[in-house]
Enzyme design. Structure first.
Site, mmCIF file in Angstrom:
data_model
loop_
_atom_site.group_PDB
_atom_site.id
_atom_site.type_symbol
_atom_site.label_atom_id
_atom_site.label_comp_id
_atom_site.label_asym_id
_atom_site.label_seq_id
_atom_site.Cartn_x
_atom_site.Cartn_y
_atom_site.Cartn_z
ATOM 1 N N CYS A 193 3.295 -4.721 6.987
ATOM 2 C CA CYS A 193 2.951 -4.715 5.238
ATOM 3 C C CYS A 193 4.237 -4.010 4.506
ATOM 4 C CB CYS A 193 1.767 -3.453 5.043
ATOM 5 S SG CYS A 193 0.239 -4.082 5.684
ATOM 6 N N HIS B 109 0.978 -0.987 -0.136
ATOM 7 C CA HIS B 109 0.067 0.101 0.171
ATOM 8 C C HIS B 109 1.023 1.346 0.050
ATOM 9 C CE1 HIS B 109 0.778 0.677 4.326
ATOM 10 N NE2 HIS B 109 0.514 -0.667 4.538
#
Length: 315
Positions: free
Chosen positions: A230, A222
């Protein structure tokens, strides 16, 4: 009358003392001197990295400029000690650690930034063609490959802005570890309304992870340059990557393979990590890495009896 006179005199003296105290306070206010912070030299960085834990704050890497990446502060650290007036927090040390790994990779690969439109034209591809993504944790790098004729060609490298954790797979929810392994991104995993600008879910835990009782959720690539497990990019970079993934899926690619490795898995580098806890796991990842290096096609990866099985590409 005499007693009353003494009381009046006492009141006058008290008033004078209070007045004198106020005058002295305003004339000679105390000055706070902050304690001197310890300085960190280049020689002391490595031991601190080995013993410190990662967290969301210290895994966040500053945005690197587009173009040929030059990090003057790293060159300074390689040649001299940090100036005595310079102090470095653990967060800054961790930033430098990821920047050093990234810089070494960029220099080794002779990375030069080129706009996406120019790169597509140079390799004879277009948005919507099938793509394949490789992520290398140690080098903090995301590679995009695109299919031209019957082979995949190298389209672009994207420096990862932030990731959390150490080398090795994610094991459980909340360990702040970024995953490693073979993942697939289907259209349903795209999130154009993410609070991290744009995002696509990696599909963790996959069948292998579940077979090994690994837990976790919402592991993504992202934007927004912040990470708790992430792989975070700058908003500008995720717009390009997300656009390529979305276009490929909209033009018939069933899923985009995203293969996440701890590092480039050549034999020499693997030998350096032969004593690590995850070496056996990495040898299985290396089978997929070697297949692509040889065939220029991403392998088909299945999970049988709790183990990855690497076979010929089905495209």
């Amino acid at each position: 009358m005499l007693t009353r006179a003494w009381l009046i005199l006492a009141d006058i003296l008290v008033s004078l003392l209070l007045l004198l105290s106020f005058i002295l306070f305003f004339l000679y206010q105390p000055v706070y001197v902050p304690p001197k912070q310890p300085t960190v030299t280049h020689q002391s960085i490595q031991p601190q990295l080995q013993s410190s834990e990662y967290n969301e704050t210290n895994c966040t890497v500053p945005v690197l400029p587009e173009g040929n990446v030059t990090l003057s502060i790293l060159k300074d650290l390689n040649t001299t000690e940090v100036n005595e007036s310079t102090t470095m927090s653990l967060e800054e040390i961790m930033r430098l650690s990821q920047e050093v790994a990234m810089q070494e990779y960029l220099e080794k690969s002779k990375y030069v930034y080129t706009p996406l439109v120019e790169r597509l034209k140079a390799v004879g591809a277009k948005k919507g063609d099938p793509i394949y993504i490789r992520i290398f944790k140690s080098e903090a790098m995301l590679e995009v490959w695109i299919k031209v004729d019957e082979k995949y060609v190298h389209l672009k490298d994207y420096p990862i802005c932030a990731y959390s954790g150490r080398l090795g797979p994610k094991l459980k929810e909340g360990d702040r570890q970024a995953p490693e392994g073979f993942y697939r991104v289907y259209k349903k995993q795209l999130n154009p309304h993410s609070r991290f600008h744009l995002a696509f879910n990696l599909g963790y835990p996959n069948a292998y992870d579940r077979a090994h009782h690994r837990t976790g959720s919402y592991l993504m690539v992202h934007g927004n340059c912040r990470s708790i497990g992430c792989y975070a990019m700058t908003d500008q970079k995720i717009e390009e990557i997300y656009g390529l993934v979305e276009a490929a899926l909209n033009h018939g690619q069933r899923y985009v393979p995203v293969h996440i490795f701890p590092f480039h898995m050549d034999d020499e580098t693997m030998a350096q990590y032969s004593h690590y806890r995850w070496y056996d796991f990495w040898t299985k990842l290396k089978e997929g890495y070697d297949y692509f290096e040889a065939e220029e096609m991403p392998p088909y990866v299945d999970v049988v009896d709790g183990d990855y099985v690497i076979s010929e590409a089905k495209e």
